[in-house]
Each structure stands twice: as C-alpha cells, then as structure tokens.
Design a protein around this motif. Structure first.
Motif, PDB file in Angstrom:
ATOM      1  N   GLU A 570       7.185  -8.464  13.013  1.00 38.45           N
ATOM      2  CA  GLU A 570       7.760  -8.247  11.651  1.00 38.45           C
ATOM      3  C   GLU A 570       8.189  -6.477  11.117  1.00 38.45           C
ATOM      4  N   GLN A 571       9.219  -6.672  10.523  1.00 35.04           N
ATOM      5  CA  GLN A 571       9.370  -5.118  10.488  1.00 35.04           C
ATOM      6  C   GLN A 571       7.930  -4.737   9.702  1.00 35.04           C
ATOM      7  N   SER A 572       6.944  -3.494   9.929  1.00 31.54           N
ATOM      8  CA  SER A 572       6.171  -2.255   9.540  1.00 31.54           C
ATOM      9  C   SER A 572       4.801  -3.572   9.384  1.00 31.54           C
ATOM     10  N   LYS A 573       4.423  -4.509  10.157  1.00 27.18           N
ATOM     11  CA  LYS A 573       3.690  -5.984  10.652  1.00 27.18           C
ATOM     12  C   LYS A 573       3.375  -6.016  11.948  1.00 27.18           C
ATOM     13  N   TYR A 574       2.023  -6.754  12.014  1.00 24.54           N
ATOM     14  CA  TYR A 574       1.350  -6.643  13.135  1.00 24.54           C
ATOM     15  C   TYR A 574       2.287  -7.666  13.802  1.00 24.54           C
ATOM     16  N   GLU A 575       1.992  -9.282  12.764  1.00 27.70           N
ATOM     17  CA  GLU A 575       1.594 -10.500  13.618  1.00 27.70           C
ATOM     18  C   GLU A 575       3.047 -10.627  14.270  1.00 27.70           C
ATOM     19  N   LEU A 576       2.796 -11.137  15.443  1.00 27.34           N
ATOM     20  CA  LEU A 576       3.927 -12.069  16.782  1.00 27.34           C
ATOM     21  C   LEU A 576       5.128 -12.571  16.365  1.00 27.34           C
ATOM     22  N   LEU A 577       6.200 -12.532  16.815  1.00 22.89           N
ATOM     23  CA  LEU A 577       6.976 -13.005  16.468  1.00 22.89           C
ATOM     24  C   LEU A 577       7.263 -14.262  17.984  1.00 22.89           C
ATOM     25  N   GLY A 603      -0.333   0.625  22.393  1.00 19.07           N
ATOM     26  CA  GLY A 603       0.510   1.000  20.936  1.00 19.07           C
ATOM     27  C   GLY A 603       1.029   1.612  20.548  1.00 19.07           C
ATOM     28  N   HIS A 604       2.353   1.984  20.495  1.00 20.30           N
ATOM     29  CA  HIS A 604       3.543   3.446  20.102  1.00 20.30           C
ATOM     30  C   HIS A 604       4.507   2.734  18.618  1.00 20.30           C
ATOM     31  N   GLU A 613      -0.678   5.614   8.800  1.00 16.06           N
ATOM     32  CA  GLU A 613      -0.500   4.386   8.365  1.00 16.06           C
ATOM     33  C   GLU A 613      -0.127   3.349   9.828  1.00 16.06           C
ATOM     34  N   ASN A 614       0.392   4.243  10.587  1.00 15.55           N
ATOM     35  CA  ASN A 614       1.374   4.030  11.556  1.00 15.55           C
ATOM     36  C   ASN A 614       0.610   4.246  12.813  1.00 15.55           C
ATOM     37  N   LEU A 615      -0.578   4.977  12.811  1.00 13.51           N
ATOM     38  CA  LEU A 615      -1.843   4.950  13.269  1.00 13.51           C
ATOM     39  C   LEU A 615      -2.771   3.508  13.622  1.00 13.51           C
ATOM     40  N   LYS A 616      -2.372   2.928  12.632  1.00 15.93           N
ATOM     41  CA  LYS A 616      -3.462   1.784  12.471  1.00 15.93           C
ATOM     42  C   LYS A 616      -2.568   0.737  12.406  1.00 15.93           C
ATOM     43  N   LEU A 617      -0.847   0.719  12.818  1.00 18.63           N
ATOM     44  CA  LEU A 617       0.086  -0.163  12.388  1.00 18.63           C
ATOM     45  C   LEU A 617      -0.050  -0.191  14.615  1.00 18.63           C
ATOM     46  N   SER A 618      -0.045   0.873  15.196  1.00 19.09           N
ATOM     47  CA  SER A 618      -0.417   0.951  16.535  1.00 19.09           C
ATOM     48  C   SER A 618      -1.387  -0.345  16.836  1.00 19.09           C
ATOM     49  N   LYS A 619      -2.385  -0.004  16.446  1.00 18.58           N
ATOM     50  CA  LYS A 619      -3.751  -0.910  17.285  1.00 18.58           C
ATOM     51  C   LYS A 619      -4.159  -1.659  16.488  1.00 18.58           C
ATOM     52  N   GLN A 620      -3.323  -2.762  15.557  1.00 24.35           N
ATOM     53  CA  GLN A 620      -3.803  -3.707  15.642  1.00 24.35           C
ATOM     54  C   GLN A 620      -2.183  -4.461  16.063  1.00 24.35           C
ATOM     55  N   ARG A 621      -1.472  -3.768  16.270  1.00 23.17           N
ATOM     56  CA  ARG A 621       0.002  -4.973  17.024  1.00 23.17           C
ATOM     57  C   ARG A 621      -1.131  -5.239  18.643  1.00 23.17           C
ATOM     58  N   VAL A 622      -1.508  -4.047  19.474  1.00 24.87           N
ATOM     59  CA  VAL A 622      -1.568  -4.054  20.232  1.00 24.87           C
ATOM     60  C   VAL A 622      -3.293  -5.083  20.310  1.00 24.87           C
ATOM     61  N   SER A 623      -3.603  -4.850  19.471  1.00 23.27           N
ATOM     62  CA  SER A 623      -5.273  -6.154  19.253  1.00 23.27           C
ATOM     63  C   SER A 623      -4.939  -7.728  18.934  1.00 23.27           C
ATOM     64  N   GLU A 624      -3.528  -7.565  18.297  1.00 22.04           N
ATOM     65  CA  GLU A 624      -2.880  -8.436  18.328  1.00 22.04           C
ATOM     66  C   GLU A 624      -2.428  -9.673  19.333  1.00 22.04           C
ATOM     67  N   VAL A 625      -1.772  -8.483  20.473  1.00 22.72           N
ATOM     68  CA  VAL A 625      -1.578  -9.048  21.731  1.00 22.72           C
ATOM     69  C   VAL A 625      -2.860  -9.666  22.600  1.00 22.72           C
ATOM     70  N   VAL A 641      -7.538  -2.123  24.945  1.00 24.46           N
ATOM     71  CA  VAL A 641      -6.344  -1.589  23.748  1.00 24.46           C
ATOM     72  C   VAL A 641      -6.671  -0.006  23.621  1.00 24.46           C
ATOM     73  N   GLN A 642      -5.109   0.634  23.090  1.00 27.34           N
ATOM     74  CA  GLN A 642      -5.445   1.857  22.142  1.00 27.34           C
ATOM     75  C   GLN A 642      -3.978   2.101  21.392  1.00 27.34           C
ATOM     76  N   GLY A 643      -4.386   2.532  20.856  1.00 24.44           N
ATOM     77  CA  GLY A 643      -2.975   3.267  19.355  1.00 24.44           C
ATOM     78  C   GLY A 643      -2.969   4.482  19.363  1.00 24.44           C
ATOM     79  N   TYR A 644      -1.784   5.180  19.540  1.00 22.37           N
ATOM     80  CA  TYR A 644      -1.850   6.201  19.472  1.00 22.37           C
ATOM     81  C   TYR A 644      -0.620   5.944  18.134  1.00 22.37           C
ATOM     82  N   GLY A 645       0.022   5.543  17.775  1.00 20.46           N
ATOM     83  CA  GLY A 645       0.938   6.158  16.414  1.00 20.46           C
ATOM     84  C   GLY A 645       2.381   6.483  16.833  1.00 20.46           C
ATOM     85  N   SER A 646       2.386   7.406  16.390  1.00 22.99           N
ATOM     86  CA  SER A 646       4.103   8.396  16.784  1.00 22.99           C
ATOM     87  C   SER A 646       3.798   9.163  17.536  1.00 22.99           C
TER      88      SER A 646
END
Length: 672
Positions: A570-577, A603-604, A613-625, A641-646
């Motif tokens: 979802e836009q700006s969220k980390y739940e998988l579609l 995650g990027h 917030e982008n860094l946090k979101l990238s980590k949340q998304r790969v954690s969800e995967v 897992v590793q989040g790199y944000g932008s």
C-alpha cells in the motif's frame, strides 16, 4: 389485435400507478398435459411457455413452446395455468401462438383469492394463420389483482399440433409486440465476403478457426475428393494469409491429424502451437467421442492426446468446443443429463492434475430447449458467440453474442442476435474472430458455391469483444543470453486471472492474449534458476497491438541479485498486497529446492518525504517479506534483512516513473 370486454361488472376503485411494463409468465401452476418423447428432455414441456417468446415474431414449430400431448381432440380441452412475479390489475393479456394458431377456446384469470374470472371466449373460426400474437385488450383495468392466467385450447379447431410460446400481462392498452433482440447500434449495411475458391468449394466448408495472429485459417471440409480415406468423411484443411492479404490455396493436414475417420478442429490456443481437436485418437486409427490436443514440435504436429473431462458423457452425436485465452477454461456444446433440451453450452475448468472439471451448465439465460452449439469465446474471455434457433431470429440457426457478467461463468447477458445482415433464413454458425478483433469468420449457406461456405466480415463495434494486447517473447539465461525452456506465467494484479504457457525455444516465442484495462505481472520459472518478474501495464490501452517482452532467468549462485518487481505494498505502508504472493511463492519454492540457500532482502524507497521515515519504512517492508517467507515454511535464520531508505537509488528522482524504480525490494543469494 383483439379488444374485448370483461365478462364481469367493474366498480370504480383507486388503483396504484404501475409503469407500463410487460410481465411474462414466470411459473407453471397447472396444465392438462405436455408433450413427452423418450428422445427428448424439456422440449415442448409446459415450462416452455414461461419467459419471453422463443419463436415470435417468427412463426412455426418450435421445441421451445408448450405443446399438449393430444392433437385434434374434440372431447377434452387442453389448458395451461401460469403465474407472474408481479400480482397486479391488468389491462391486457398477450398470448404468443407460434404454431397451430386459432385453437385457443377461452382465457380466464385468477385473482388474489383464487377466484376465477372469465376474460375471453373465442367465437371466431381459425384464420388459417400459422401463428401470431393474440392481444386481449380490456376496456379498463381489472378491479382485482391478477395472480394467474389460464389458457384453454380446443385442439380440434386447428389440425395438427398446437403450441403456445409465451404468455404476458400488462396495464397498457398498446398491443404487446415481440421483436428480435438485436445487438445495439448495428450498421445498416455489412459486407459479407465469400473467401473464394482457394478456400471454398461445392462441398461443405465448416468450423473456421483463425490463428491468434490472424495469419492462418483452419477449417473442416466434408466429403471433399481430396480428403483422406475411402469414405472421404471430413478432414481439417488450412490456408495461410498472403502478402496481398488474400488467402492462399488451402492444404489438407497430413497424418496423424487427418485420418480415415471424421476429423475437425475446435480451437487453437493463443500460443498458436496447440490445437484442440474433436474426437479421441487411438493408435489403430479408430476414433471415439471426446477431444484431443496436438502440440507443435520442431518436427511438426504431434500425435493427438486425449483430454480427460470428469463425468463427461455426451448423449448427442455431435459436440463443439472453445478454449479461453488462459488455456484453463473450456466451453463445451454437448447434451448432458441436466440439459435444457438438446445440446447446451457448458463450462469446464482445468484442474491441478491436468484433467478438466465436470462441465457446468451456463444457465437458462443462454441455453434453451433447442440445440445451442458452436461456441466461440473471444480473446477477452468475456464475449461468447454461438448458434441456435432457441431465440427469436431470421430463419434456421442464427448467430448470437452474449457477455460474461461475473467470474462464475454461469451468469451471462441476454443473447443478442447479430442481425439480418449476418444471419440469413438458412443455417448460420461457427462464428470466430482473430485476437486482433478486426474480422469475423463464419459458415453460411447463402450465396455459397454449393453447400456451406466460409465468409468473413469486418466486425462492427456493436459486437466486438473487448480489446486485447498480444504479448510474446523468449526466455533467456541472464549470464550467457542463451534461450532456456521454461514455464511462463502471467497473473492479473486485480483478480485471479492467471495464464500459463510453456516456452520451447525450438518452436518459437511464447505468446499470450491479455485484455486491456488491467495490470499484470509476468515471470518465467525453471528449476536451477531464479526468476525476475516484470510489470505489464495495459490499464490505459485502447487498441490491439503487439508487445515483445523477453524474460531472463538467473542461475542460482552465491552473489546473484535480482529486483522483486512484483512485490507490492500500500502507498506509504508496509502491508503486502495479494498481487505479491506469486513472486514470493516462487522464492519459497526455490528455497525449498535448495535447503542450504541463505538470502538477504534489501528494502529501498524514493527520496520523497522524511528521510528517517523512509528508512523505517524500507526496514518494515523487507521485514514483512521475511515474515511471509517464514510463515510459508522457510527457517528464519536463512533470511537476513536490511533497509536502506532512499540512500541507494538506481535512477534519478526527477519523475514519478524514475521514483518508481527506486521503490523496490532486492533479493540476494548469500549462500548456496
């Protein structure tokens, strides 16, 4: 038109205002008898008087009309009582007498309390008309609400069989008329072109099947002198489109496709490399009921293999079939136990074991007591063409179009007649359209060289299927760029529609026909490789065109990295579609096949918004995967897992198209 008086007195009452609508009988309450034959099922039964007329405005004998068991009976009257979904005061009763007109002796109605009220007594002699609509128009609305209508027949008044096609009530004093349900906005002139003597002959040319690219025409020839076998039964022929857009001289298929028995082509798959053939082939040359598949190989068409359909027992001598573009939906014309009468149209679904499910009847909106045959499902998987004389038409079998309304494949729009510029008083059938959607091909007797010929016409907009896009390409090893045999899969991101084909580099490209107004993911898979999916966005497409899309497989090796293009959030969220699951399930399968494999998920994001917030979101998304993979049986310790944000863009962030490339999840093999 008959204008009659009620045979009872009226009192002035206040009546509700109803729209001037026609209500056709919806239920049979009682009847004296109905025609029964051991060779038939629902033909000529009392239920055939329900609903809209099946024959009128054309007149004549029909199995879609109620026919009493007796004829020329001067002793006992026949009758039928029908009711309606709406109980109301009426001004008019209309009775469709399609055959043996003039036998009706009297008409009565029943009110809400089941009191009987005489409406009309027939004191006139028959007019010698074969059939007509009998309109009984009262002087005013009835003072009671009509629950049901009884129509009585004196079958001795008109010799031979007497039939009632339909019964209606209305509050209007305008005579109820019937009409043919034509496709909307059909042009007044349509040019039907006989394909000429390269295709047609004085013999019967039937069942045209056009290849998805529109460049090869397959069809069946009956009793042609060049057919195989002593009896010259029916063989499959084909013709190729020439540079000048004319069809070249037809050629017969060679063995084993043609043999000494009846041979016919039903359909060709969108890849152009799989034929669906009528009948089951055996090695000794004998044939039996059913269907077979022949696949094109480097050396030609292979021996036809039987297609297994669960509980498929066709009682008719004939059957026809059509395959949906995804290769997983089979349309069948056959006579099974639950038929509405004669051959009906059915749907069957491909199962995991490669058998086909028990056929399901498409329902009463499409099927009648007549034969429904020659189905063709267009490339959009929604538009169905077929032939029948079970709906009002212009003569013998007419061509109709209906459109699928939901994913059940049992709800369809009311069939529309293709009109008098296409349908004739003779037999018309076997309508087919190329995926391009420009021309239609069909068999007809009118203006033929002998018996049925094959004609073509430019498809009017009114009966066109929805636009599709042709996607083709190859599958290659990302390291050495050599072609790799693989399974290619396309899945809609908005629904469950999935298409799979096998890519064989020795026989050419893979090929799909995909409806527009959708977005898809496409990927290839083969053991020993990682696959990378691609996005196919046709949401804004309006016209047919071809898309070339080569796919790449990545050898499974330490250090191998791919971008998971079909993992969505979802836009700006980390739940998988849900559209992500296809690609993630392939990763699960790959890690199960390689139990020592360990991976890194990265995650990027793009550079829009707050950096932290982008860094946090990238980590949340790969954690969800990672959570998804673990839930599906992969050990947690095998996934980093590793989040790199932008911080690690692969493109500029100057446009939305570029920013989309930066919003990604990457998959790297750490250990194998």
């Amino acid at each position: 038109m008959n204008r009659v008086c009620l045979l009872i007195l009226f009192a002035f009452i206040n009546l509700p205002i109803f729209a001037q609508k026609t209500f056709w009988a919806s239920k049979v309450v009682a009847f004296s008898s109905e025609y029964v034959d051991k060779e038939t099922t629902k033909e000529n039964r009392a239920i055939q008087a329900l609903g809209k007329p099946s024959k009128l405005p054309q007149v004549g004998y029909s199995v879609c009309a109620w026919q009493p068991m007796t004829q020329n009976n001067s002793i006992n009257e026949e009758f039928i009582i029908v009711s309606f979904d709406t109980i109301m005061s009426v001004r008019q009763i209309a009775i469709a007498e399609n055959f043996g007109q003039g036998a009706i002796s009297h008409v009565d109605v029943f009110d809400e309390n089941n009191n009987i009220h005489p409406i009309w007594i027939n004191n006139t002699p028959p007019t010698n008309e074969l059939g007509k609509m009998l309109n009984l128009i009262l002087n005013q609305l009835t003072t009671f609400k009509v629950r049901s209508v009884r129509v009585s027949l004196n079958t001795s008044k008109v010799k031979g069989w007497n039939q009632i096609d339909a019964i209606a009530i209305s509050q209007s004093d305008q005579p109820i008329k019937t009409s043919i349900n034509l496709a909307n906005n059909m042009p007044s002139q349509i040019v039907k072109e006989n394909l000429g003597k390269n295709i047609n002959s004085e013999f019967r040319e039937l069942a045209p099947v056009i290849a998805p690219d529109g460049k090869t025409l397959y069809y069946t020839r009956w009793k042609h002198p060049a057919n195989v076998g002593f009896a010259k039964k029916q063989d499959i022929w084909f013709s190729e489109l020439q540079a000048d857009k004319t069809w070249g001289p037809a050629k017969p298929f060679s063995e084993p496709i043609n043999n000494s028995e009846h041979n016919a082509i039903c359909a060709i798959y969108p890849d152009g490399k799989t034929l669906l053939l009528n009948n089951v082939y055996s090695s000794n040359g004998e044939m039996s009921k059913g269907i077979s598949i022949s696949r094109k190989t480097a050396s030609g068409w292979g021996f036809p293999e039987q297609v297994a359909i669960v509980d498929f027992k066709n009682k008719s001598e004939y059957a026809e079939y059509s395959i949906a573009p995804n290769g997983r939906i089979l349309l069948i014309s056959a006579q099974l136990d639950e038929t509405e009468g004669g051959k009906d149209l059915y749907v069957s679904f491909l199962q995991e074991n490669n058998s086909w499910s028990k056929p399901v009847n498409l329902g009463k909106s499409v099927n009648t007591a007549e034969d429904e045959g020659m189905p063709f499902i267009a490339a959009d998987s929604k538009t169905l063409y077929f032939s029948t004389k079970g709906f009002p038409g212009y003569g013998n079998n007419d061509l109709f179009v209906t459109r699928r309304l939901d994913e059940s494949w049992t709800k369809w729009s009311e069939p529309q007649n293709l009109g008098p510029m296409i349908n004739t008083p003779e037999w018309d059938g076997y309508f087919t359209i190329s995926a391009v959607g420009d021309y239609g091909y069909f068999s007809s007797q009118e203006k033929s060289f002998g018996e049925e010929d094959i004609f073509k016409l430019k498809i009017p907009e009114a009966i066109k299927p929805e636009v599709v896009v042709q996607v083709s390409g190859g599958v290659y090893n990302s390291s050495d760029k050599k072609p790799v045999g693989a399974k290619v899969k396309v899945q809609s991101t908005s629904d469950a529609d999935t298409v799979c084909v096998t890519f064989d580099p020795t026989t050419g490209d893979y090929k799909f026909m995909l409806p527009v107004k959708k977005k898809y993911t496409i990927s290839a898979s083969q053991k020993g490789y990682l696959s990378s999916s691609e996005i196919l966005d046709f949401e804004n497409e309006k016209d047919f065109h071809e898309v070339k899309k080569n796919l790449f497989l990545y050898p499974i090796a330490a250090g191998q990295k791919i971008t998971l293009n079909s993992v969505f959030f979802e836009q700006s969220k980390y739940e998988l579609l849900p559209a992500s699951f296809q690609e993630l399930n392939h990763i699960v399968a790959t890690m199960r096949e390689n139990p020592n494999m360990e991976i890194m998920l990265e995650g990027h994001t793009d550079n829009q918004g707050d950096w932290n917030e982008n860094l946090k979101l990238s980590k949340q998304r790969v954690s969800e995967v990672k959570n998804y993979l673990v839930k599906n049986g992969i050990e947690e310790k095998r996934i980093q897992v590793q989040g790199y944000g932008s911080t690690r863009p692969v493109a500029s962030n100057n446009s939305e198209e570029k920013r989309r490339l930066n919003r990604r999840v990457e998959f790297t093999i750490v250990k194998i």
